[in-house]
Design a protein around this motif. Structure first.
Motif, PDB file in Angstrom:
ATOM      1  N   ALA A 110       0.817  -1.214   0.000  1.00  0.00           N
ATOM      2  CA  ALA A 110       0.000   0.000   0.000  1.00  0.00           C
ATOM      3  C   ALA A 110       0.853   1.267   0.000  1.00  0.00           C
ATOM      4  CB  ALA A 110      -0.938   0.003   1.207  1.00  0.00           C
ATOM      5  N   GLY A 111       2.063   1.185   0.518  1.00  0.00           N
ATOM      6  CA  GLY A 111       2.907   2.370   0.597  1.00  0.00           C
ATOM      7  C   GLY A 111       3.643   2.712  -0.682  1.00  0.00           C
ATOM      8  N   TRP A 112       3.582   1.819  -1.677  1.00  0.00           N
ATOM      9  CA  TRP A 112       4.302   2.042  -2.929  1.00  0.00           C
ATOM     10  C   TRP A 112       3.444   2.847  -3.887  1.00  0.00           C
ATOM     11  CZ3 TRP A 112       9.176  -0.301  -4.313  1.00  0.00           C
ATOM     12  CH2 TRP A 112       9.756  -1.009  -3.255  1.00  0.00           C
ATOM     13  N   SER A 113       4.082   3.764  -4.619  1.00  0.00           N
ATOM     14  CA  SER A 113       3.362   4.649  -5.530  1.00  0.00           C
ATOM     15  C   SER A 113       3.400   4.103  -6.952  1.00  0.00           C
ATOM     16  CB  SER A 113       3.994   6.044  -5.501  1.00  0.00           C
ATOM     17  OG  SER A 113       3.382   6.900  -6.436  1.00  0.00           O
ATOM     18  N   THR A 114       2.237   3.697  -7.450  1.00  0.00           N
ATOM     19  CA  THR A 114       2.103   3.231  -8.833  1.00  0.00           C
ATOM     20  C   THR A 114       0.627   3.133  -9.193  1.00  0.00           C
ATOM     21  OG1 THR A 114       2.647   1.481 -10.423  1.00  0.00           O
ATOM     22  CG2 THR A 114       2.126   0.793  -8.177  1.00  0.00           C
ATOM     23  N   LEU A 115       0.317   3.255 -10.467  1.00  0.00           N
ATOM     24  CA  LEU A 115      -1.060   3.118 -10.926  1.00  0.00           C
ATOM     25  C   LEU A 115      -1.396   1.692 -11.322  1.00  0.00           C
ATOM     26  CD1 LEU A 115      -1.370   6.330 -13.143  1.00  0.00           C
ATOM     27  CD2 LEU A 115      -2.202   5.994 -10.801  1.00  0.00           C
ATOM     28  N   ASP A 116      -0.368   0.869 -11.583  1.00  0.00           N
ATOM     29  CA  ASP A 116      -0.585  -0.494 -12.081  1.00  0.00           C
ATOM     30  C   ASP A 116      -0.227  -1.500 -11.000  1.00  0.00           C
ATOM     31  OD1 ASP A 116      -1.350  -0.137 -14.995  1.00  0.00           O
ATOM     32  OD2 ASP A 116       0.480   1.057 -14.895  1.00  0.00           O
ATOM     33  N   ARG A 117      -1.255  -2.116 -10.419  1.00  0.00           N
ATOM     34  CA  ARG A 117      -1.073  -3.036  -9.299  1.00  0.00           C
ATOM     35  C   ARG A 117      -1.674  -4.398  -9.646  1.00  0.00           C
ATOM     36  NH1 ARG A 117       0.025  -0.720  -4.264  1.00  0.00           N
ATOM     37  NH2 ARG A 117       0.344   1.547  -4.390  1.00  0.00           N
ATOM     38  N   TYR A 118      -0.881  -5.437  -9.383  1.00  0.00           N
ATOM     39  CA  TYR A 118      -1.315  -6.811  -9.637  1.00  0.00           C
ATOM     40  C   TYR A 118      -1.120  -7.635  -8.365  1.00  0.00           C
ATOM     41  CZ  TYR A 118      -1.287  -5.613 -14.590  1.00  0.00           C
ATOM     42  OH  TYR A 118      -1.539  -5.027 -15.806  1.00  0.00           O
ATOM     43  N   ALA A 119      -2.043  -8.547  -8.118  1.00  0.00           N
ATOM     44  CA  ALA A 119      -1.958  -9.420  -6.957  1.00  0.00           C
ATOM     45  C   ALA A 119      -2.072 -10.871  -7.401  1.00  0.00           C
ATOM     46  CB  ALA A 119      -3.067  -9.099  -5.951  1.00  0.00           C
ATOM     47  N   THR A 120      -1.478 -11.751  -6.627  1.00  0.00           N
ATOM     48  CA  THR A 120      -1.606 -13.193  -6.854  1.00  0.00           C
ATOM     49  C   THR A 120      -1.779 -13.886  -5.518  1.00  0.00           C
ATOM     50  OG1 THR A 120      -0.515 -15.205  -7.644  1.00  0.00           O
ATOM     51  CG2 THR A 120       0.925 -13.419  -6.903  1.00  0.00           C
ATOM     52  N   GLY A 121      -2.585 -14.929  -5.527  1.00  0.00           N
ATOM     53  CA  GLY A 121      -2.769 -15.710  -4.315  1.00  0.00           C
ATOM     54  C   GLY A 121      -1.716 -16.784  -4.129  1.00  0.00           C
ATOM     55  N   LEU A 122      -0.838 -16.974  -5.139  1.00  0.00           N
ATOM     56  CA  LEU A 122       0.162 -18.050  -5.107  1.00  0.00           C
ATOM     57  C   LEU A 122      -0.514 -19.384  -4.794  1.00  0.00           C
ATOM     58  CD1 LEU A 122       3.001 -16.199  -3.138  1.00  0.00           C
ATOM     59  CD2 LEU A 122       2.714 -16.363  -5.624  1.00  0.00           C
ATOM     60  N   LEU A 123      -1.629 -19.629  -5.447  1.00  0.00           N
ATOM     61  CA  LEU A 123      -2.460 -20.780  -5.142  1.00  0.00           C
ATOM     62  C   LEU A 123      -2.025 -22.022  -5.916  1.00  0.00           C
ATOM     63  CD1 LEU A 123      -5.909 -18.959  -5.229  1.00  0.00           C
ATOM     64  CD2 LEU A 123      -4.598 -19.648  -3.203  1.00  0.00           C
ATOM     65  N   PRO A 124      -2.320 -23.220  -5.393  1.00  0.00           N
ATOM     66  CA  PRO A 124      -2.019 -24.452  -6.136  1.00  0.00           C
ATOM     67  C   PRO A 124      -2.673 -24.442  -7.514  1.00  0.00           C
ATOM     68  CG  PRO A 124      -2.598 -24.965  -3.863  1.00  0.00           C
ATOM     69  CD  PRO A 124      -2.871 -23.499  -4.054  1.00  0.00           C
ATOM     70  N   LEU A 125      -1.997 -25.061  -8.485  1.00  0.00           N
ATOM     71  CA  LEU A 125      -2.479 -25.163  -9.858  1.00  0.00           C
ATOM     72  C   LEU A 125      -2.650 -23.794 -10.515  1.00  0.00           C
ATOM     73  CD1 LEU A 125      -5.165 -27.960  -9.341  1.00  0.00           C
ATOM     74  CD2 LEU A 125      -2.776 -28.230 -10.030  1.00  0.00           C
ATOM     75  N   ALA A 126      -1.951 -22.786  -9.987  1.00  0.00           N
ATOM     76  CA  ALA A 126      -2.042 -21.425 -10.520  1.00  0.00           C
ATOM     77  C   ALA A 126      -3.490 -20.961 -10.611  1.00  0.00           C
ATOM     78  CB  ALA A 126      -1.350 -21.325 -11.878  1.00  0.00           C
ATOM     79  N   MET A 127      -4.256 -21.265  -9.576  1.00  0.00           N
ATOM     80  CA  MET A 127      -5.654 -20.844  -9.545  1.00  0.00           C
ATOM     81  C   MET A 127      -5.741 -19.332  -9.366  1.00  0.00           C
ATOM     82  SD  MET A 127      -7.711 -23.441  -9.904  1.00  0.00           S
ATOM     83  CE  MET A 127      -9.243 -22.940  -9.121  1.00  0.00           C
ATOM     84  N   PRO A 128      -6.732 -18.703  -9.999  1.00  0.00           N
ATOM     85  CA  PRO A 128      -6.915 -17.261  -9.805  1.00  0.00           C
ATOM     86  C   PRO A 128      -7.553 -16.962  -8.453  1.00  0.00           C
ATOM     87  CG  PRO A 128      -8.639 -18.130 -11.214  1.00  0.00           C
ATOM     88  CD  PRO A 128      -7.684 -19.269 -10.960  1.00  0.00           C
ATOM     89  N   LEU A 129      -7.523 -15.704  -8.091  1.00  0.00           N
ATOM     90  CA  LEU A 129      -8.185 -15.260  -6.871  1.00  0.00           C
ATOM     91  C   LEU A 129      -9.694 -15.238  -7.084  1.00  0.00           C
ATOM     92  CD1 LEU A 129      -5.817 -12.251  -6.195  1.00  0.00           C
ATOM     93  CD2 LEU A 129      -5.985 -14.295  -4.760  1.00  0.00           C
ATOM     94  N   ARG A 130     -10.429 -15.569  -6.052  1.00  0.00           N
ATOM     95  CA  ARG A 130     -11.892 -15.458  -6.166  1.00  0.00           C
ATOM     96  C   ARG A 130     -12.306 -14.007  -6.320  1.00  0.00           C
ATOM     97  NH1 ARG A 130     -14.700 -19.689  -1.871  1.00  0.00           N
ATOM     98  NH2 ARG A 130     -13.913 -21.625  -2.837  1.00  0.00           N
ATOM     99  N   THR A 131     -11.707 -13.158  -5.504  1.00  0.00           N
ATOM    100  CA  THR A 131     -11.978 -11.718  -5.577  1.00  0.00           C
ATOM    101  C   THR A 131     -10.668 -10.977  -5.369  1.00  0.00           C
ATOM    102  OG1 THR A 131     -14.178 -12.073  -4.609  1.00  0.00           O
ATOM    103  CG2 THR A 131     -13.339  -9.808  -4.670  1.00  0.00           C
ATOM    104  N   PRO A 132     -10.117 -10.356  -6.390  1.00  0.00           N
ATOM    105  CA  PRO A 132      -8.878  -9.593  -6.202  1.00  0.00           C
ATOM    106  C   PRO A 132      -9.093  -8.444  -5.221  1.00  0.00           C
ATOM    107  CG  PRO A 132      -9.345  -9.947  -8.534  1.00  0.00           C
ATOM    108  CD  PRO A 132     -10.573 -10.357  -7.777  1.00  0.00           C
ATOM    109  N   PRO A 133      -8.066  -8.073  -4.483  1.00  0.00           N
ATOM    110  CA  PRO A 133      -8.188  -6.917  -3.585  1.00  0.00           C
ATOM    111  C   PRO A 133      -8.566  -5.662  -4.381  1.00  0.00           C
ATOM    112  CG  PRO A 133      -6.126  -8.102  -3.208  1.00  0.00           C
ATOM    113  CD  PRO A 133      -6.730  -8.671  -4.450  1.00  0.00           C
ATOM    114  N   GLU A 134      -9.251  -4.751  -3.743  1.00  0.00           N
ATOM    115  CA  GLU A 134      -9.670  -3.522  -4.413  1.00  0.00           C
ATOM    116  C   GLU A 134      -8.451  -2.768  -4.938  1.00  0.00           C
ATOM    117  OE1 GLU A 134     -12.305   0.538  -3.558  1.00  0.00           O
ATOM    118  OE2 GLU A 134     -12.106  -1.027  -2.019  1.00  0.00           O
TER     119      GLU A 134
END
Length: 241
Positions: A110-134
Protein backbone atom coordinates in the motif's frame (compact mmCIF):
# COMPACT_ATOMS: atom_id res chain seq x y z
CA UNK A 1 30.21 -16.29 -20.47
CA UNK A 2 26.59 -15.22 -19.94
CA UNK A 3 26.39 -11.65 -18.64
CA UNK A 4 22.64 -10.99 -18.41
CA UNK A 5 19.83 -12.74 -16.57
CA UNK A 6 17.90 -13.47 -19.81
CA UNK A 7 21.03 -15.11 -21.27
CA UNK A 8 21.45 -17.24 -18.15
CA UNK A 9 17.82 -18.34 -18.25
CA UNK A 10 17.90 -19.06 -22.00
CA UNK A 11 20.93 -21.27 -21.47
CA UNK A 12 19.19 -23.12 -18.63
CA UNK A 13 16.21 -23.86 -20.88
CA UNK A 14 18.38 -24.81 -23.85
CA UNK A 15 20.33 -27.46 -21.90
CA UNK A 16 17.30 -29.73 -21.50
CA UNK A 17 13.98 -28.00 -22.30
CA UNK A 18 11.76 -30.86 -21.14
CA UNK A 19 13.57 -31.65 -17.88
CA UNK A 20 12.33 -30.23 -14.56
CA UNK A 21 13.99 -26.87 -14.00
CA UNK A 22 12.05 -25.64 -10.98
CA UNK A 23 9.94 -27.90 -8.76
CA UNK A 24 7.87 -26.20 -6.05
CA UNK A 25 6.65 -27.67 -2.76
CA UNK A 26 4.61 -26.06 -0.01
CA UNK A 27 4.25 -28.41 2.92
CA UNK A 28 1.60 -26.18 4.52
CA UNK A 29 -0.80 -26.65 1.58
CA UNK A 30 0.46 -29.89 0.03
CA UNK A 31 1.09 -28.06 -3.25
CA UNK A 32 3.61 -29.51 -5.68
CA UNK A 33 4.21 -27.81 -9.03
CA UNK A 34 6.84 -28.98 -11.49
CA UNK A 35 7.98 -26.68 -14.27
CA UNK A 36 10.19 -27.83 -17.11
CA UNK A 37 12.40 -25.31 -18.84
CA UNK A 38 9.80 -24.99 -21.60
CA UNK A 39 6.94 -24.42 -19.14
CA UNK A 40 8.79 -21.83 -17.07
CA UNK A 41 9.91 -20.10 -20.26
CA UNK A 42 6.25 -19.91 -21.32
CA UNK A 43 5.34 -18.14 -18.06
CA UNK A 44 8.33 -15.84 -18.38
CA UNK A 45 7.39 -14.88 -21.95
CA UNK A 46 3.76 -14.28 -21.03
CA UNK A 47 4.88 -12.11 -18.11
CA UNK A 48 7.23 -10.05 -20.29
CA UNK A 49 4.44 -9.55 -22.84
CA UNK A 50 2.07 -8.50 -20.06
CA UNK A 51 4.57 -5.91 -18.85
CA UNK A 52 5.34 -4.50 -22.30
CA UNK A 53 2.06 -4.88 -24.20
CA UNK A 54 -0.39 -4.89 -21.31
CA UNK A 55 1.08 -2.35 -18.90
CA UNK A 56 3.02 -0.43 -21.54
CA UNK A 57 6.37 -0.41 -19.78
CA UNK A 58 9.58 0.49 -21.57
CA UNK A 59 13.27 -0.27 -21.29
CA UNK A 60 14.64 0.75 -17.90
CA UNK A 61 11.32 1.10 -16.05
CA UNK A 62 11.09 -0.36 -12.54
CA UNK A 63 8.71 -3.06 -11.30
CA UNK A 64 8.24 -3.84 -7.61
CA UNK A 65 7.99 -7.53 -6.76
CA UNK A 66 6.72 -7.81 -3.18
CA UNK A 67 6.48 -11.59 -3.07
CA UNK A 68 7.95 -14.52 -1.13
CA UNK A 69 10.02 -17.23 -2.82
CA UNK A 70 7.66 -19.10 -5.16
CA UNK A 71 7.64 -20.39 -8.73
CA UNK A 72 5.42 -17.47 -9.74
CA UNK A 73 7.96 -15.09 -8.22
CA UNK A 74 10.60 -16.74 -10.41
CA UNK A 75 8.42 -16.23 -13.50
CA UNK A 76 7.89 -12.59 -12.60
CA UNK A 77 11.54 -11.82 -11.85
CA UNK A 78 12.72 -13.52 -15.04
CA UNK A 79 9.91 -11.86 -17.02
CA UNK A 80 10.88 -8.43 -15.71
CA UNK A 81 14.48 -9.11 -16.74
CA UNK A 82 13.49 -10.38 -20.19
CA UNK A 83 11.53 -7.18 -20.81
CA UNK A 84 14.56 -5.02 -20.04
CA UNK A 85 13.07 -3.71 -16.79
CA UNK A 86 14.54 -3.48 -13.30
CA UNK A 87 13.08 -5.47 -10.40
CA UNK A 88 12.75 -3.87 -6.97
CA UNK A 89 12.45 -6.75 -4.51
CA UNK A 90 11.39 -4.67 -1.53
CA UNK A 91 12.69 -2.31 1.09
CA UNK A 92 11.52 1.27 1.51
CA UNK A 93 8.51 2.15 -0.69
CA UNK A 94 9.44 3.90 -3.92
CA UNK A 95 7.62 5.26 -6.97
CA UNK A 96 7.61 2.43 -9.54
CA UNK A 97 5.94 1.84 -12.89
CA UNK A 98 4.13 -1.35 -11.76
CA UNK A 99 3.79 -3.54 -8.68
CA UNK A 100 3.10 -7.23 -8.13
CA UNK A 101 2.34 -8.58 -4.67
CA UNK A 102 1.00 -11.56 -2.79
CA UNK A 103 -1.95 -11.26 -0.44
CA UNK A 104 0.21 -11.52 2.68
CA UNK A 105 2.13 -8.38 1.64
CA UNK A 106 -0.75 -6.08 0.75
CA UNK A 107 -0.09 -3.84 3.75
CA UNK A 108 3.49 -3.24 2.65
CA UNK A 109 2.40 -2.79 -0.97
CA UNK A 110 0.00 0.00 0.00
CA UNK A 111 2.91 2.37 0.60
CA UNK A 112 4.30 2.04 -2.93
CA UNK A 113 3.36 4.65 -5.53
CA UNK A 114 2.10 3.23 -8.83
CA UNK A 115 -1.06 3.12 -10.93
CA UNK A 116 -0.58 -0.49 -12.08
CA UNK A 117 -1.07 -3.04 -9.30
CA UNK A 118 -1.31 -6.81 -9.64
CA UNK A 119 -1.96 -9.42 -6.96
CA UNK A 120 -1.61 -13.19 -6.85
CA UNK A 121 -2.77 -15.71 -4.32
CA UNK A 122 0.16 -18.05 -5.11
CA UNK A 123 -2.46 -20.78 -5.14
CA UNK A 124 -2.02 -24.45 -6.14
CA UNK A 125 -2.48 -25.16 -9.86
CA UNK A 126 -2.04 -21.43 -10.52
CA UNK A 127 -5.65 -20.84 -9.54
CA UNK A 128 -6.92 -17.26 -9.80
CA UNK A 129 -8.18 -15.26 -6.87
CA UNK A 130 -11.89 -15.46 -6.17
CA UNK A 131 -11.98 -11.72 -5.58
CA UNK A 132 -8.88 -9.59 -6.20
CA UNK A 133 -8.19 -6.92 -3.58
CA UNK A 134 -9.67 -3.52 -4.41
CA UNK A 135 -7.43 -1.64 -6.81
CA UNK A 136 -5.58 -4.77 -7.97
CA UNK A 137 -5.71 -6.93 -11.11
CA UNK A 138 -5.31 -10.70 -10.80
CA UNK A 139 -1.88 -11.54 -12.24
CA UNK A 140 -2.74 -15.18 -12.95
CA UNK A 141 -5.85 -14.30 -14.95
CA UNK A 142 -4.25 -11.40 -16.79
CA UNK A 143 -0.98 -13.10 -17.76
CA UNK A 144 -2.80 -15.92 -19.55
CA UNK A 145 -4.11 -13.43 -22.11
CA UNK A 146 -0.62 -12.75 -23.43
CA UNK A 147 1.58 -14.47 -25.99
CA UNK A 148 3.74 -17.52 -25.39
CA UNK A 149 6.80 -15.97 -27.06
CA UNK A 150 8.48 -12.67 -26.26
CA UNK A 151 10.34 -10.71 -28.90
CA UNK A 152 12.04 -7.91 -27.06
CA UNK A 153 15.23 -5.98 -27.67
CA UNK A 154 18.37 -7.64 -26.24
CA UNK A 155 19.26 -6.64 -22.69
CA UNK A 156 22.65 -4.98 -22.23
CA UNK A 157 24.94 -6.25 -19.43
CA UNK A 158 25.15 -2.68 -18.11
CA UNK A 159 21.35 -2.30 -17.83
CA UNK A 160 19.84 -2.30 -14.35
CA UNK A 161 18.66 -5.73 -13.27
CA UNK A 162 17.84 -5.01 -9.64
CA UNK A 163 16.67 -1.72 -8.14
CA UNK A 164 16.05 -0.59 -4.60
CA UNK A 165 18.48 -0.24 -1.72
CA UNK A 166 21.18 -2.09 -3.68
CA UNK A 167 21.14 -1.53 -7.43
CA UNK A 168 22.89 -4.06 -9.64
CA UNK A 169 23.44 -4.21 -13.37
CA UNK A 170 22.80 -7.49 -15.14
CA UNK A 171 26.52 -8.16 -15.31
CA UNK A 172 26.95 -7.54 -11.58
CA UNK A 173 23.84 -9.56 -10.66
CA UNK A 174 25.12 -12.53 -12.67
CA UNK A 175 28.58 -12.21 -11.12
CA UNK A 176 27.09 -12.05 -7.61
CA UNK A 177 24.97 -15.13 -8.34
CA UNK A 178 28.06 -17.00 -9.57
CA UNK A 179 29.89 -16.09 -6.36
CA UNK A 180 26.95 -17.31 -4.25
CA UNK A 181 26.77 -20.55 -6.21
CA UNK A 182 30.43 -21.19 -5.41
CA UNK A 183 29.91 -20.34 -1.73
CA UNK A 184 26.88 -22.65 -1.50
CA UNK A 185 28.55 -25.48 -3.40
CA UNK A 186 26.11 -25.41 -6.32
CA UNK A 187 27.69 -26.93 -9.42
CA UNK A 188 26.67 -27.63 -13.01
CA UNK A 189 24.13 -30.44 -13.30
CA UNK A 190 23.24 -30.35 -9.61
CA UNK A 191 19.64 -30.70 -8.43
CA UNK A 192 19.37 -28.46 -5.38
CA UNK A 193 16.72 -28.71 -2.65
CA UNK A 194 16.35 -25.25 -1.08
CA UNK A 195 14.42 -24.33 2.07
CA UNK A 196 12.89 -20.89 1.49
CA UNK A 197 13.07 -20.12 5.23
CA UNK A 198 16.85 -20.42 5.19
CA UNK A 199 17.41 -18.89 1.75
CA UNK A 200 14.76 -16.22 1.08
CA UNK A 201 16.99 -14.12 -1.19
CA UNK A 202 16.26 -14.60 -4.90
CA UNK A 203 19.98 -14.61 -5.64
CA UNK A 204 20.29 -17.79 -3.55
CA UNK A 205 17.13 -19.71 -4.46
CA UNK A 206 16.88 -18.73 -8.13
CA UNK A 207 19.78 -16.92 -9.77
CA UNK A 208 22.68 -18.85 -8.23
CA UNK A 209 21.36 -22.27 -9.32
CA UNK A 210 20.52 -20.96 -12.81
CA UNK A 211 23.95 -19.38 -13.26
CA UNK A 212 25.63 -22.58 -12.07
CA UNK A 213 23.62 -24.75 -14.44
CA UNK A 214 21.60 -26.50 -11.72
CA UNK A 215 17.90 -27.27 -11.32
CA UNK A 216 15.86 -26.29 -8.28
CA UNK A 217 13.56 -28.02 -5.79
CA UNK A 218 12.15 -25.06 -3.86
CA UNK A 219 10.39 -25.86 -0.58
CA UNK A 220 8.25 -23.55 1.55
CA UNK A 221 7.14 -24.43 5.09
CA UNK A 222 9.49 -27.39 4.83
CA UNK A 223 8.61 -30.35 7.02
CA UNK A 224 12.02 -31.68 8.17
CA UNK A 225 10.60 -35.20 8.39
CA UNK A 226 9.99 -35.16 4.62
CA UNK A 227 13.36 -33.83 3.51
CA UNK A 228 15.22 -37.12 3.13
CA UNK A 229 12.45 -38.89 1.20
CA UNK A 230 11.87 -35.84 -0.99
CA UNK A 231 15.55 -35.58 -1.79
CA UNK A 232 15.52 -39.21 -2.91
CA UNK A 233 12.33 -38.83 -4.96
CA UNK A 234 13.57 -35.68 -6.70
CA UNK A 235 17.11 -37.06 -7.24
CA UNK A 236 18.53 -34.17 -5.23
CA UNK A 237 22.34 -33.89 -5.13
CA UNK A 238 22.62 -30.90 -2.77
CA UNK A 239 20.38 -29.88 0.12
CA UNK A 240 20.33 -26.31 1.46
CA UNK A 241 18.24 -26.08 4.64
Amino acid sequence: MKTTIPQVFAEAVRRDPAAPLLTWYDDATGDRTELSGITLDNWVSKTANLLVDGVGLGHGDTVALLLPPHWQTAALLLGVSAAGLAADLGGDPQPVEALFTSLDRLTSAAGWSTLDRYATGLLPLAMPLRTPPEGYIDYVLEVRNHGDHFRGAPVDPADRALAGPIELSHQDAVAEAADRAAQLGITAGARVLIDTAGYPDATDWLLAPLVAGASIVLCANLDPSKTEARAATEKVTLTLV
